[in-house]
Design a protein around this motif. Structure first.
Motif, PDB file in Angstrom:
ATOM      1  N   PHE A   1     -27.527  10.140  14.729  1.00 49.32           N
ATOM      2  CA  PHE A   1     -28.748   9.865  13.973  1.00 49.32           C
ATOM      3  C   PHE A   1     -29.961   9.631  14.874  1.00 49.32           C
ATOM      4  CE2 PHE A   1     -25.436   8.919  10.929  1.00 49.32           C
ATOM      5  CZ  PHE A   1     -25.956   9.412   9.743  1.00 49.32           C
ATOM      6  N   ARG A   2     -29.787   9.761  16.176  1.00 50.00           N
ATOM      7  CA  ARG A   2     -30.880   9.588  17.130  1.00 50.00           C
ATOM      8  C   ARG A   2     -31.597   8.255  16.900  1.00 50.00           C
ATOM      9  NH1 ARG A   2     -32.264  14.284  19.826  1.00 50.00           N
ATOM     10  NH2 ARG A   2     -31.118  16.143  19.130  1.00 50.00           N
ATOM     11  N   CYS A   3     -30.794   7.203  16.910  1.00 50.22           N
ATOM     12  CA  CYS A   3     -31.317   5.867  16.669  1.00 50.22           C
ATOM     13  C   CYS A   3     -30.793   4.926  17.743  1.00 50.22           C
ATOM     14  CB  CYS A   3     -30.899   5.363  15.281  1.00 50.22           C
ATOM     15  SG  CYS A   3     -29.105   5.317  15.039  1.00 50.22           S
ATOM     16  N   CYS A   4     -31.322   3.710  17.761  1.00 45.67           N
ATOM     17  CA  CYS A   4     -30.893   2.738  18.763  1.00 45.67           C
ATOM     18  C   CYS A   4     -30.992   1.336  18.183  1.00 45.67           C
ATOM     19  CB  CYS A   4     -31.759   2.846  20.014  1.00 45.67           C
ATOM     20  SG  CYS A   4     -31.185   1.790  21.381  1.00 45.67           S
ATOM     21  N   GLY A   5     -29.905   0.580  18.302  1.00 42.23           N
ATOM     22  CA  GLY A   5     -29.900  -0.795  17.829  1.00 42.23           C
ATOM     23  C   GLY A   5     -29.852  -0.902  16.317  1.00 42.23           C
ATOM     24  N   ASN A   6     -30.109  -2.111  15.849  1.00 39.50           N
ATOM     25  CA  ASN A   6     -30.113  -2.381  14.412  1.00 39.50           C
ATOM     26  C   ASN A   6     -31.481  -2.050  13.825  1.00 39.50           C
ATOM     27  OD1 ASN A   6     -29.859  -3.412  11.829  1.00 39.50           O
ATOM     28  ND2 ASN A   6     -28.843  -5.278  12.468  1.00 39.50           N
ATOM     29  N   THR A   7     -32.479  -2.841  14.212  1.00 43.45           N
ATOM     30  CA  THR A   7     -33.857  -2.553  13.799  1.00 43.45           C
ATOM     31  C   THR A   7     -34.539  -1.631  14.809  1.00 43.45           C
ATOM     32  OG1 THR A   7     -33.976  -4.717  12.746  1.00 43.45           O
ATOM     33  CG2 THR A   7     -36.053  -3.580  13.158  1.00 43.45           C
ATOM     34  N   ASN A   8     -34.298  -1.885  16.089  1.00 43.69           N
ATOM     35  CA  ASN A   8     -34.801  -1.047  17.183  1.00 43.69           C
ATOM     36  C   ASN A   8     -34.005  -1.378  18.443  1.00 43.69           C
ATOM     37  OD1 ASN A   8     -36.045  -3.435  18.307  1.00 43.69           O
ATOM     38  ND2 ASN A   8     -37.714  -3.134  16.838  1.00 43.69           N
ATOM     39  N   PHE A   9     -34.398  -0.812  19.572  1.00 44.05           N
ATOM     40  CA  PHE A   9     -33.631  -0.977  20.815  1.00 44.05           C
ATOM     41  C   PHE A   9     -33.618  -2.418  21.315  1.00 44.05           C
ATOM     42  CE2 PHE A   9     -37.935  -0.608  22.291  1.00 44.05           C
ATOM     43  CZ  PHE A   9     -38.005  -1.355  23.452  1.00 44.05           C
ATOM     44  N   LYS A  10     -34.570  -3.233  20.902  1.00 41.70           N
ATOM     45  CA  LYS A  10     -34.637  -4.616  21.375  1.00 41.70           C
ATOM     46  C   LYS A  10     -33.472  -5.464  20.886  1.00 41.70           C
ATOM     47  CE  LYS A  10     -39.691  -4.520  21.633  1.00 41.70           C
ATOM     48  NZ  LYS A  10     -40.957  -5.102  21.135  1.00 41.70           N
TER      49      LYS A  10
END
Length: 311
Positions: free
Chosen positions: A163-172
């Motif tokens: 899905f080209r995503c990172c983390g839960n909300t974002n990479f932080k």
């Protein structure tokens, strides 16, 4: 007052039976489509069950599969009724069974409408489930030798790549995990150790979108695309229900007349909507009263009498 009465000649009754036979087979195929759709959504949800905290959203594919199978059987029965409606010796056997058929068909339509409503109503629950599930998935990412979490790392990695995503909300979100902070944060957050480096900059991350939003967009896209299809199936099922009711009343009137080829009236309800509802209430209350009367003897001397027979 008869509701929506129509006049049917012998030829119109035959054409109605033939057209309804074709429409019923179309409804059978729609039932198969609904079942397959439910299976597909179920599989997609199970594939990512490790990043979901609960399974409330599974009620949607479960209902679709149940309704799909029931619709196949219900509309197959409708095809048989259409065939027998042209035979005066075989059609009367369906008179009692059709009462149950109409109730089941109406229930299926209501369940399909409920599925469309639930698809949108459960979006908040789906988001909360993914929020908690992804948070736990990131937290236990490294626990590959712990029973029950062996494939957690593989699931998260595959999810972020697909899905080209990172983390839960974002990479932080990764920087909130203890083991990440312990091993990597001192290097990643040291701006002086790298040339022209600012670790707070989101441009340094390959994927800026969080996996929770990516999954919500994916699942809601499926739900939104299935909504029009499900509503189309509801329209077809309602058409079968209404047409079969007209066929039933018209054919029964023809069989009751001296000349079966005479023109007859077909209708949806023998009385108005209000009168029909009142009759249904009266019938249900009468059935409940009869059930109470039958149970009363067993509550008193009836049991003793039965025991006396066995002693």
């Amino acid at each position: 007052m008869v509701l929506l009465k129509m006049k049917f000649t012998q030829q119109r009754r035959v054409r109605l039976a033939q057209g309804l036979w074709l429409l019923s087979w179309l409804a059978v195929m729609c039932g198969a489509f609904i079942f397959c759709l439910g299976v597909y959504i179920k599989i997609e949800l199970l594939r990512r069950a490790e990043v979901m905290d609960n399974t409330e959203i599974h009620v949607v594919p479960n209902i679709l599969m149940m309704v799909g199978l029931a619709s196949i059987g219900t509309n197959w029965v409708a095809t048989r009724v259409c065939q027998d409606s042209l035979d005066a010796s075989r059609f009367p056997r369906w008179k009692v069974l059709l009462l149950g058929w109409f109730a089941v068909a109406a229930l299926l339509c209501c369940l399909l409408i409920a599925v469309v409503v639930l698809s949108y109503a459960l979006q908040g629950r789906l988001e909360e489930s993914l929020k908690v599930g992804l948070r736990n998935g990131i937290r236990f990412y490294k626990d590959t030798d712990v029973p029950g979490r062996c494939f957690q790392k593989e699931t998260i990695d595959r999810l972020q790549m697909e899905f080209r995503c990172c983390g839960n909300t974002n990479f932080k979100d990764w920087f909130e995990v203890q083991w990440v902070m312990t091993y990597n944060t001192r290097h990643l957050t040291d701006n002086s150790a790298h040339y022209n480096y600012e670790y707070h900059s989101e441009e340094l991350n390959l994927y800026s979108r969080g996996c929770r939003q990516a999954l919500i967009d994916y699942y809601m896209g499926i739900m939104n695309s299935t909504g029009p299809g499900v509503l189309s199936v509801v329209l077809i099922q309602v058409s079968v229900l209404v047409s079969l009711r007209y066929l039933q009343t018209a054919v029964e009137a023809a069989m009751a007349s001296e000349n079966p080829e005479d023109d007859t009236d077909g209708y949806l309800l023998e009385k108005g909507v209000k009168e029909t509802i009142e009759d249904l209430k009266t019938n249900v209350l009468n059935l409940l009263k009869l059930a109470q009367v039958d149970a009363t003897p067993l509550a008193g001397g009836g049991i003793e009498h039965l025991l006396g027979l066995t002693c």
